[in-house]
Design an enzyme around this catalytic site. Structure first.
Site, PDB file in Angstrom:
ATOM      1  N   HIS A  87      27.437  66.254  21.582  1.00  0.00           N
ATOM      2  CA  HIS A  87      26.587  66.749  22.448  1.00  0.00           C
ATOM      3  C   HIS A  87      27.280  66.414  23.911  1.00  0.00           C
ATOM      4  O   HIS A  87      28.411  65.862  23.855  1.00  0.00           O
ATOM      5  CB  HIS A  87      25.375  65.675  22.606  1.00  0.00           C
ATOM      6  N   ASP A  91      26.519  65.297  27.802  1.00  0.00           N
ATOM      7  CA  ASP A  91      25.515  64.484  28.659  1.00  0.00           C
ATOM      8  C   ASP A  91      24.946  65.333  29.599  1.00  0.00           C
ATOM      9  O   ASP A  91      25.681  65.737  30.326  1.00  0.00           O
ATOM     10  CB  ASP A  91      25.902  63.273  29.299  1.00  0.00           C
ATOM     11  N   HIS A 125      31.039  65.277  23.155  1.00  0.00           N
ATOM     12  CA  HIS A 125      31.642  63.945  22.369  1.00  0.00           C
ATOM     13  C   HIS A 125      30.647  63.308  21.277  1.00  0.00           C
ATOM     14  O   HIS A 125      29.430  64.122  21.228  1.00  0.00           O
ATOM     15  CB  HIS A 125      31.822  63.144  23.477  1.00  0.00           C
ATOM     16  N   ARG A 165      27.748  48.567  15.542  1.00  0.00           N
ATOM     17  CA  ARG A 165      28.479  48.728  16.883  1.00  0.00           C
ATOM     18  C   ARG A 165      27.514  49.122  18.122  1.00  0.00           C
ATOM     19  O   ARG A 165      26.413  49.358  17.939  1.00  0.00           O
ATOM     20  CB  ARG A 165      29.202  49.971  16.861  1.00  0.00           C
TER      21      ARG A 165
HETATM   22  C1  OGA Z   1      25.281  58.626  24.698  1.00  0.00           C
HETATM   23  C2  OGA Z   1      26.758  58.896  23.954  1.00  0.00           C
HETATM   24  C3  OGA Z   1      28.582  57.168  22.929  1.00  0.00           C
HETATM   25  C4  OGA Z   1      28.833  55.764  22.262  1.00  0.00           C
HETATM   26  O1  OGA Z   1      24.816  57.619  24.677  1.00  0.00           O
HETATM   27  O2  OGA Z   1      25.105  59.806  25.313  1.00  0.00           O
HETATM   28  O3  OGA Z   1      27.567  59.516  24.013  1.00  0.00           O
HETATM   29  O4  OGA Z   1      29.968  55.808  22.095  1.00  0.00           O
HETATM   30  N1  OGA Z   1      27.244  57.520  23.446  1.00  0.00           N
HETATM   31  O5  OGA Z   1      27.940  55.280  22.252  1.00  0.00           O
HETATM   32 NI    NI Z   2      26.949  60.973  25.530  1.00  0.00          NI
END
Ligand code: OGA
Ligand code: NI
Length: 354
Positions: A222, A224, A278, A288
């Site tokens: 996605h 952001d 990402h 995690r």
């Molecule tokens: C998000 C995201 C990535 C992560 O919360 O929008 O891309 O590493 N998180 O948690």
């Molecule tokens: Ni994100």
């Protein structure tokens, strides 16, 4: 409804969590993305060489993919540790208790879980707790107040940690806005002023370990939709970024924040700075955690690039909009992906033509 603890150790994961082959994680950990480390302390010192160095690095990174990292950021390391640790306090609770904060359909705040998700396919292997942060907060709409209201008195201290953390992220994001303004040649205060009084979103991401990490994703690909994301990963790692048609890893650095441009800032920069695809992968050994602060303009601010970024040969790419409309679009009509901003633009144009 699923409870993570029920099937975390199982070797067959429910099919809803299995992603299609073309979206599955890479079979091997992808190469490291070369993210520019920006020394924010040096930038803020005003030393001309440090300033020109930082603005050049940010400009290059944002034109290319929109990811960089900031170090020497002056966020208290004790606060960071507390904010990471407090996540265990919440996510370790039984599901019935977490659901006191259950996010409602069409809303973006509260507890959400891929395990009780709003979609029936491609479920993310994660749980999240999100809340609103208003830079003009009062005790009534404070993070602390929201948390205590939904979770109860026992969560006072927890709420205060994230209240403090959001305040620190607000300060940090405005400093980064100075850097972005300078790097785009519109001056130090332009975007800083635009985001004063921001109405932002804080999200705690918790990714349980998974026995089939090669079949699922913690967060699907996605962009952001927000303006700027400041992410703090714990030591585990799992963030990946899609650049030049390939996935890259961004390893955690506890002393640094990963910063990325979101769709709204891409529109504000007239498409000059990229909001980039990402995702987060999971692993079979360790849960995690990541902390994401999403800077968003106050609801009445019109997202429109400064005149100097709209020139001959670089006409307007996106129409005017306000953030609440884009948020509504991603909550009700569209699952954020790499085409959110284009689809939103089409949706807006159709509405205007009606
Ligand atoms: C998000 C995201 C990535 C992560 O919360 O929008 O891309 O590493 N998180 O948690
Ligand atoms: Ni994100």
């Amino acid at each position: 409804m699923f409870d993570t603890s029920n099937f975390q150790d199982k070797h067959n994961i429910p099919t809803q969590f299995i992603w299609p082959d073309d979206e599955k994680p890479c079979s091997q950990r992808p190469p490291e993305l070369d993210v520019a480390p920006i020394d924010l302390g040096e930038f803020l010192s005003g030393d001309p060489l440090a300033v020109s160095n930082a603005t050049r690095l940010v400009n290059e990174a944002c034109r290319k993919h929109g990811f960089f990292s900031v170090m020497n950021h002056s966020v208290d390391s004790k606060l960071l540790t507390k904010a990471q640790e407090a996540m265990d306090f919440f996510f370790g609770r039984p599901i019935s208790q977490k659901q006191k904060a259950q996010r409602k359909h069409g809303d973006h705040c509260g507890y959400a879980s891929g395990f009780v998700g709003r979609f029936t396919t491609k479920l993310p292997w994660k749980e999240t707790l999100s809340f609103q942060y208003s830079a003009d907060d009062t005790s009534l709409n404070s993070v602390e107040n929201y948390i205590v209201n939904v979770m109860g008195d026992e969560f006072h201290e927890f709420g205060r940690v994230y209240q403090d953390y959001c305040k620190a992220m607000n300060d940090l994001s405005l400093r980064i806005m100075e850097l972005l303004g300078m790097s785009l040649g519109v001056g130090r205060s332009y975007f800083r002023e635009f985001f004063e009084g921001n109405d932002s979103i804080m999200r705690l991401n918790y990714y349980p370990s998974c026995q089939k990490p090669d079949l699922t994703l913690g967060t699907g690909p996605h962009c952001d939709p927000t303006s700027l994301t400041i992410l703090h990963q714990d030591h585990v790692g799992g963030l990946e970024v899609f650049v030049d048609q390939e996935w890259y890893s961004i390893s955690p650095n506890p002393d640094a924040f990963v910063v990325n441009i979101g769709d709204t800032f891409m529109a504000l920069s007239n498409g000059k700075y990229k909001s980039c695809l990402h995702r987060a992968v999971v692993n079979s050994l360790t849960a995690r955690k990541s902390l994401a602060f999403f800077l968003c303009p106050r609801g009445d601010k019109v997202v429109r690039p400064p005149n100097s970024l709209v020139e001959l040969g670089s006409p307007r790419v996106y129409p005017d909009f306000t953030w609440p409309l884009l948020l509504e679009f991603t909550q009700k009509h569209y699952r954020a992906d790499k085409k959110t901003l284009d689809s939103f633009t089409m949706w807006l144009n159709e509405r205007m033509g009606e």
